[in-house]
Design an enzyme around this catalytic site. Structure first.
Site, PDB file in Angstrom:
ATOM      1  N   LYS A 179       0.858  -1.193   0.000  1.00 20.89           N
ATOM      2  CA  LYS A 179       0.000   0.000   0.000  1.00 20.89           C
ATOM      3  C   LYS A 179       0.887   1.233   0.000  1.00 20.89           C
ATOM      4  O   LYS A 179       1.799   1.342   0.813  1.00 20.89           O
ATOM      5  CB  LYS A 179      -0.888  -0.034   1.245  1.00 20.89           C
ATOM      6  N   LYS A 181       1.227   5.311   0.342  1.00 18.75           N
ATOM      7  CA  LYS A 181       0.589   6.551   0.771  1.00 18.75           C
ATOM      8  C   LYS A 181       0.721   7.540  -0.379  1.00 18.75           C
ATOM      9  O   LYS A 181       1.822   7.661  -0.971  1.00 18.75           O
ATOM     10  CB  LYS A 181       1.290   7.095   2.018  1.00 18.75           C
ATOM     11  N   ASP A 206      -3.402   4.869  -0.492  1.00 19.49           N
ATOM     12  CA  ASP A 206      -4.163   5.475   0.609  1.00 19.49           C
ATOM     13  C   ASP A 206      -3.868   6.970   0.635  1.00 19.49           C
ATOM     14  O   ASP A 206      -2.725   7.384   0.823  1.00 19.49           O
ATOM     15  CB  ASP A 206      -3.738   4.821   1.936  1.00 19.49           C
ATOM     16  N   ASP A 256     -11.760   4.346   5.201  1.00 19.46           N
ATOM     17  CA  ASP A 256     -11.071   4.192   6.484  1.00 19.46           C
ATOM     18  C   ASP A 256     -11.671   5.253   7.428  1.00 19.46           C
ATOM     19  O   ASP A 256     -12.657   4.987   8.133  1.00 19.46           O
ATOM     20  CB  ASP A 256      -9.553   4.382   6.244  1.00 19.46           C
TER      21      ASP A 256
END
Ligand code: OSB
Ligand code: MG
Length: 391
Positions: A179, A181, A206, A256
């Site tokens: 993942k 950022k 993310d 999230d």
């Protein structure tokens, strides 16, 4: 047997031990990070870990409040959690025996918000309940997996070279999903570079709310890279614009920050705001809500996975128990202790096997020993709240 929402597993409601809690201990422990962690809302070099201990009958249950020092990911901070636990939640827990998890959750529900503070106490209570009844946490909540698949969350780097090096490093260690950022200026180009190097891997991004619906066309460019998901692109409290965005892009949106409890999860699914949910026990206010969100998603066939908050081993062990539930079908942000910390607060440390899985502990409670010496020598502040109201 009646199950939690008529869906899942065995019922932990059968475990009914009146727990007469004697004290709540709250403690701040400073742990240095192996390397700085940068997201769209900033960069940190160390983690101030908020440990909660509850005592009854000679046993201690351990939990962790995942709030950060600054109100960026959430309005909660270690400071607000300290206040709310000391002045409201601990007295509510100590006022009379706790019948079960729903009794505890009902006492907390009279106070608005402060989910991470509530979760810290729920975690400690559940560890204590499991230890008291001689079970592991995974058994107590009806977990079915003995090993859980994991991925790693890679922070924003000064240059693409550093990111590519870290992607290689964690893939070599076996992590099943990477993942990245992202934020404006560190998004489409770096995703393209990583995808070019690794055409087949499970890859997600993310944004931690770094975009608005005006960025729709820009975010649509991510559709070219076959991402597993785009996590929380828009505002932390938004469901409407996420629904609009999801109808325009092919990449599945995962929420999230926006999912603060069961009702929000229901609304998000009803509105089509996301196709996947990241469950964090802290963000949703504890096991009661996390289990309910899991059950809802499992019954609707919506994949969930366990998010992380740079927890110490205490929070990490709770995440492992949660991720052992059958609906957790995607790799969680549950990395090895050594990904963040030179030395962890638990013994043994959490290890990721070469196949990118972590073993779910089977010992009593959270299944690890607490390294009391290391915890004490890094403690900045500690306070005990006792049953009779003494501090
Ligand atoms: O958004 O998932 C997030 C860390 C701190 C705050 C928010 C997030 C994260 C992570 C790291 O992505 C997850 C972890 O490895 O603990
Ligand atoms: Mg996130």
């Amino acid at each position: 047997m009646q199950t939690r929402s008529g869906v899942v597993t065995q019922s932990f409601h059968t475990v009914s031990e009146q727990l007469h809690l004697e004290s709540v201990e709250i403690r701040l422990v400073r742990l240095p990070l192996n390397e700085p962690f940068e997201t769209s809302f900033g960069r940190i070099d160390s983690r101030l870990i908020f440990v909660v201990g509850v005592e009854a009958g000679g046993l201690t249950g351990w939990g962790e409040v995942v709030a950060a020092e600054e109100p960026r990911y959430s309005y909660e901070t270690v400071g607000t959690a300290w206040h709310v636990i000391r002045d409201y939640l601990a007295p509510a827990v100590l006022s009379r025996s706790v019948t079960d998890l729903s009794d505890l959750a009902a006492r907390f529900a009279q106070f608005r918000g402060h989910n991470m503070a509530k979760a810290g106490l729920e975690l400690a209570y559940m560890d204590l309940l499991a230890r008291t009844s001689g079970q592991s946490l995974t058994q107590l909540i009806g977990g079915t997996l003995t090993r859980v698949p994991v991925g790693v969350s890679l922070g924003i780097q000064p240059e693409i070279e550093q990111l590519l090096e870290r992607v290689d490093r964690y893939l070599d260690l076996g992590y099943q999903r990477i993942k990245l950022k992202i934020k404006p200026g560190w998004d489409v180009d770096i995703v393209r570079d990583v995808r070019q190097q690794h055409p087949e891997i499970l890859l997600s991004v993310d944004a931690n709310s770094a975009y608005t619906i005006e960025d729709q066309d820009h975010l649509k460019a991510l559709d070219a890279f076959g991402l597993l998901m785009l996590e929380q692109p828009l505002d932390h409290d938004d469901l409407i614009d996420h629904s609009k965005l999801q109808s325009e892009i092919a990449t599945p949106i995962c929420l999230d920050e926006s999912i603060t409890g069961l009702r929000r999860a229901e609304h998000a699914l009803d509105l089509g705001s996301c196709q996947i949910i990241n469950v964090k026990i802290g963000r949703v206010g504890g096991y009661s809500q996390a289990l309910a969100i899991h059950d809802l998603c499992y019954s609707r066939g919506v994949p969930v996975w366990c998010g992380g908050m740079l927890e110490s081993g205490i929070g990490r062990a709770h995440n492992l128990a949660l991720a052992s539930l059958p609906g957790f079908s995607l790799p969680g942000d549950i990395s090895a202790s050594s990904r963040y910390f030179e030395r962890d607060l638990i013994i043994p440390e959490v290890l990721v096997a070469g196949d990118g899985t972590v073993e779910v502990p089977r010992g009593p409670g959270l299944g690890f020993e607490i390294d009391l010496d290391y915890m004490k020598c890094n403690t900045q502040t500690v306070e005990r709240i006792e049953r009779n109201g003494k501090r």
